[in-house]
Design an enzyme around this catalytic site. Structure first.
Site, PDB file in Angstrom:
ATOM      1  N   LEU A  36       0.814  -1.213   0.000  1.00 13.02           N
ATOM      2  CA  LEU A  36       0.000   0.000   0.000  1.00 13.02           C
ATOM      3  C   LEU A  36       0.846   1.260   0.000  1.00 13.02           C
ATOM      4  CD1 LEU A  36      -2.760  -0.975   2.599  1.00 13.02           C
ATOM      5  CD2 LEU A  36      -2.947  -0.970   0.116  1.00 13.02           C
ATOM      6  N   GLY A  52       6.813   4.456   4.601  1.00 11.68           N
ATOM      7  CA  GLY A  52       7.240   5.674   5.263  1.00 11.68           C
ATOM      8  C   GLY A  52       8.710   5.608   5.579  1.00 11.68           C
ATOM      9  N   GLY A  53       9.142   6.389   6.545  1.00 17.09           N
ATOM     10  CA  GLY A  53      10.564   6.456   6.848  1.00 17.09           C
ATOM     11  C   GLY A  53      11.104   5.196   7.489  1.00 17.09           C
ATOM     12  N   PHE A  54      10.256   4.467   8.233  1.00 16.47           N
ATOM     13  CA  PHE A  54      10.748   3.311   8.975  1.00 16.47           C
ATOM     14  C   PHE A  54       9.957   2.041   8.718  1.00 16.47           C
ATOM     15  CE2 PHE A  54      11.315   7.140  11.637  1.00 16.47           C
ATOM     16  CZ  PHE A  54      12.694   7.237  11.541  1.00 16.47           C
ATOM     17  N   VAL A  76       3.926  -0.869   4.292  1.00 18.82           N
ATOM     18  CA  VAL A  76       2.573  -1.245   4.652  1.00 18.82           C
ATOM     19  C   VAL A  76       1.985  -2.109   3.544  1.00 18.82           C
ATOM     20  CG1 VAL A  76       0.264  -0.440   5.220  1.00 18.82           C
ATOM     21  CG2 VAL A  76       2.245   0.821   6.013  1.00 18.82           C
ATOM     22  N   LYS A  89       1.686  -3.092   9.018  1.00 14.16           N
ATOM     23  CA  LYS A  89       2.818  -2.169   9.026  1.00 14.16           C
ATOM     24  C   LYS A  89       4.063  -2.965   9.414  1.00 14.16           C
ATOM     25  CE  LYS A  89       4.395   2.161  11.186  1.00 14.16           C
ATOM     26  NZ  LYS A  89       4.042   3.241  12.129  1.00 14.16           N
ATOM     27  N   ASP A 107       2.464  14.638  14.768  1.00  8.69           N
ATOM     28  CA  ASP A 107       2.716  14.376  13.344  1.00  8.69           C
ATOM     29  C   ASP A 107       1.403  14.320  12.572  1.00  8.69           C
ATOM     30  OD1 ASP A 107       4.347  14.023  11.153  1.00  8.69           O
ATOM     31  OD2 ASP A 107       4.454  11.863  11.356  1.00  8.69           O
TER      32      ASP A 107
END
Length: 843
Positions: free
Chosen positions: A533, A536-538, A541, A555, A655
């Site tokens: 999907l 992100g940074g870490f 997904v 995730k 965030d």
């Protein structure tokens, strides 16, 4: 007889000379019949005859006159209905009011019951506050005095200005009583009144039995639109509320089902909206767990009831069958056991104190130490607490005997100190020190074990290398699993930067399901790229389907990412405790063979970011019309309000951005990605960190520059999201066209020029842009440079839901201009990626 006629004639002449053309008054000896109305001068309220619901009976009442829904707020003859339309209300020459079923009746159904006669001027008037007053003035004097008012005799509704309490001089109790049903305004079974005993508190009674109880007086009153007043003097003890903005319609009502609701009128939707209702949860009902117990609304299973320290269930069998009505009793019933040598007090933190009507005041100006000392002197004293009495000093409350209706209540709560005997105190001290002893043992054992393993590794390095790697990973998995399942969270909170400021003693986390790695691999087709999907940074997904057919989003933490692991742990410990329709739901996690994964509910529309900014074709923009966008804005606001005010701890997300707002099948927004969130207790208003975590453009200036964060930091981020949603443009879109300008600066310039309507996304094609312009104004208020100037989320929700609430003019916002490639901070930033796992559009 002739002199009496002259008096009446002079009163009528006075009425016609002074009030000609007015419709808000009834003069002496003037009458109104069924079909006539008395309307307040501003047109807000009307007084007349009405039939409730499907009833054919007629009642004299007061209702809102200038809104679309007839909402009755006061009834005169609630228990004596009139058959037919022959009712008549008449003034009296001796300054009284009488209601008759017809003009020939001699016995009134209702009267103002003013006993004193009058030889002066008398007039009844309906005010714009909804108060129906009877005024009297002496002959020759223009000043008039109120001799009776409907506000002293409320029915089921509390309006601004009505006092609930007790008149000590007359003994009159000002209370609310419910209607019998929607069709019958007769006196119902529920009443709402102020109990002045002990520390004053509100009670909702069912008949004569307590049904619900408020926290003890005083209550906090810090709303931007309402002002609560508490009076306690020789004349009486009262509570009332005043509205700060006359355009806002607000009322509280006890409905026939026994629910106390506070509501405001939503002009846009044409209906009343409740912003408070109680009782709702099981722990809200009075004495759910019986005496000497505590109810925790955050626990559903195995049981929300627990005995207070030193007590045990009165009926163990019923208790284990989840019937706690019998409550708890002393473990050792001897009176001397808690009044001998070695007894003490155990603190029960952050609770709604037990019913204070059974408590005893020791007095003001008493310190905690003196309050405890006074309790020790009396063997009947079972607990004590200290309360701040509205800035007048610290008061000491003591309970003698049973303690009823204690509830875990972090908001506006106090600590209760329960008296226990020497044996119970020793057990408590042993339990509380057990974790410290465990840490001491670990600090001795672990270095020894490590040394042994180093020797073994040196002797058999090649043979043991692979084995040690697997063994080490298993130990790591077990430690993490234990960490997530810990009952008090101590290990994590002592080492995690993400939550280091929180103060707590015992935190109970719900059981979180652990999925096998094989289950997750099967659900995601072994993490196939076709199921991806976003990332992100870490983390990455993936979409998956569990064996039971449930669709989930997985995730998957990037391996060898210590920063990501910290965020994953923070997210588990936070979101597993949160329950709100506008927050993403966590189903469980998987920690196996070096993998760390979280399993969420799958939301088919991905993120707000993907619908707003990753536009495949024009139909996508047309699909996200204004009504859908506005509902998304309201949902986000409610979710943030829950984090700031209604959850068990004050949570700062840090965030907030469109890629972290997920949308379900009905486009309901759900806030996600709590890896950077921070928890504060309710005594903290802000925090500070040296590690700035978040995404540029959405970070408030005080956070980006100095690392200071508070609820106003999230308000800033919400304001940016609001402006983006209305404009259909990303925060940095305008800087791509003009490097000196940001979206905030663009909106600000158009607002100052009176061209705010140009901000609205052209694809919306609004016929009436007033609501969108109001949203823009709220957004500008949220992104003001000074955090103190920004509204809190409770005010934001009210401003968005009420079109009649006036808004102040925004001050200059932060980040009006930007400079390309200039960092706002000197400290390293944890995350500068503008995409999270939820923000990639799957196309």
């Amino acid at each position: 007889m002739e002199s009496a006629k002259l008096v009446l004639l002079s009163l009528l002449l006075f009425w016609h000379q002074t009030c000609s053309g007015s419709h808000d008054t009834i003069a002496a000896n003037e009458s109104i019949s069924d079909g006539s109305l008395v309307i307040s001068r501003g047109g807000r309220f009307a007084l007349g005859f009405f039939s409730p619901g499907s009833s054919s009976y007629r009642y004299l009442g007061i209702w809102y006159h200038d809104i679309g829904e007839q909402t009755v707020v006061w009834v005169a003859n609630r228990n004596d209905p009139i058959t037919g339309t022959s009712g008549i209300l008449t003034g009296h020459g001796y300054c009284n009011l009488f209601l008759y079923s017809n003009s020939s009746s001699k016995l009134p159904l209702w009267s103002a019951n003013v006993s004193a006669g009058s030889n002066g001027t008398c007039v009844a008037q309906l005010l714009d506050s909804g108060n129906f007053v009877l005024k009297e003035g002496a002959k020759g004097e223009r000043k008039m005095y109120t001799v009776w008012q409907s506000f002293d005799y409320p029915t089921d509704t509390l309006l601004p200005g009505i006092k609930v309490g007790l008149n000590r001089r007359t003994g009159l109790s000002h209370l609310l009583t419910s209607w019998r049903s929607a069709d019958d305004p007769g006196t119902g079974n529920f009443s709402f009144e102020l109990n002045p005993s002990g520390s004053p508190q509100f009670f909702l009674y069912q008949g004569t039995s307590p049904y619900w109880r408020s926290v003890p007086w005083p209550w906090e009153s810090n709303h931007d639109f309402f002002n609560d007043t508490f009076d306690n003097n020789e004349d009486g003890i009262y509570y009332s509320t005043a509205i700060m903005d006359s355009s806002v319609y607000m009322r509280a009502v006890v409905d026939p089902s026994g629910i106390l609701k506070s509501m405001t009128w939503d002009e846009g939707d044409g209906r009343w909206k409740a912003f408070y209702a109680s009782p709702k949860q099981k722990c809200d009902f009075y004495g759910t767990c019986g005496p000497n117990s505590k109810c925790d609304p955050s626990i559903v299973f195995p049981y929300e009831c627990a005995c207070l320290p030193g007590y045990e269930p009165r009926f163990p069998k019923k208790w284990h069958l989840r019937d706690g009505s019998g409550g708890c009793v002393r473990k050792r019933a001897e009176a001397t056991s808690i009044c001998g040598e070695g007894e003490g007090f155990v603190r029960v933190e952050k609770v709604k104190l037990p019913d204070t009507s059974a408590a005893v005041w020791v007095g003001l100006g008493t310190s905690k130490l003196n309050c405890e000392g006074e309790c020790r002197k009396n063997c009947a004293c079972s607990a004590y607490a200290t309360i701040d009495i509205g800035g007048k000093g610290i008061g000491c409350l003591q309970w003698h005997g049973a303690m009823m209706d204690t509830v875990d209540f972090p908001l506006r709560a106090y600590d209760l100190y329960v008296r226990v005997d020497a044996l119970e105190l020793a057990d408590y001290l042993k339990d509380s020190s057990g974790f410290v002893e465990f840490k001491l043992k670990i600090s001795i054992i672990v270095p020894s074990v490590v040394s042994v393993w180093i020797v073994i590794a040196l002797l058999a390095y090649l043979w043991l290398r692979k084995w040690k790697k697997r063994r080490g990973m298993a130990v790591k998995n077990r430690l993490i699993r234990n960490l997530f399942h810990t009952s008090d969270g101590s290990n994590y909170f002592e080492t995690s930067e993400a939550t280091k400021d929180i103060k707590h003693s015992t935190t109970i986390y719900p059981e979180l399901p652990f999925f096998n790695l094989g289950t997750i691999q099967a659900a995601t087709n072994n993490f196939s790229p076709t199921t991806k999907l976003g990332q992100g940074g870490f983390a990455l997904v993936y979409k998956g389907k569990l064996p039971n057919g449930q669709e989930v989003a997985v995730k998957r933490l990037t391996k060898n990412s210590s920063q990501g692991l910290e965020q994953l742990k923070n997210e588990v410990l936070l979101i597993a405790k949160l329950q709100h329709r506008n927050l993403v739901k966590l189903h469980g996690c998987c920690i196996e063979d070096g993998e760390q994964m979280l399993v969420y509910e799958y939301l088919p529309y991905n993120s707000l970011d993907s619908l707003l900014f990753v536009v495949v074709d024009d139909s996508q923009r047309l699909f996200l019309d204004w009504r859908k966008r506005f509902n998304i804005i309201i949902g986000i606001a409610r979710g943030v309000l829950y984090l700031h005010q209604d959850s068990r701890f004050r949570i700062i997300h840090r965030d907030l951005k469109p890629s972290n707002i997920l949308l379900d099948a009905e486009l309901n927004p759900k806030i996600s990605d709590f890896g950077m969130a921070r928890m504060l207790d309710y005594h903290q208003t802000e925090g500070k960190t040296s590690r700035i975590c978040g995404t540029y453009g959405y970070m408030s200036p005080e956070y980006a520059l100095f690392g200071r964060f508070s609820v106003k930091s999230d308000v800033f981020s919400f304001g940016v999201i609001l402006l983006e949603t209305v404009a259909g443009r990303k925060i940095n879109w305008f800087s791509q066209q003009d490097p000196s300008l940001s979206l905030i600066g663009h909106v600000w310039e158009l607002w100052r020029a009176g061209r705010a309507a140009e901000v609205v996304d052209s694809s919306l094609m609004l016929k009436d842009s007033n609501v969108a312009i109001r949203c823009i104004q709220v957004g500008l208020l949220c992104v003001e440079e000074n955090p103190a100037d920004r509204p809190d989320m409770q005010a934001v929700v009210l401003m968005l839901n009420s079109e009649t609430t006036p808004l102040r003019t925004p001050n200059r916002p932060a980040f009006v201009c930007v400079r390309s490639k200039v960092s706002f901070v000197k400290e390293p930033v944890c995350s500068v990626n503008e995409m999270s796992f939820s923000g990639i559009f799957n196309r």
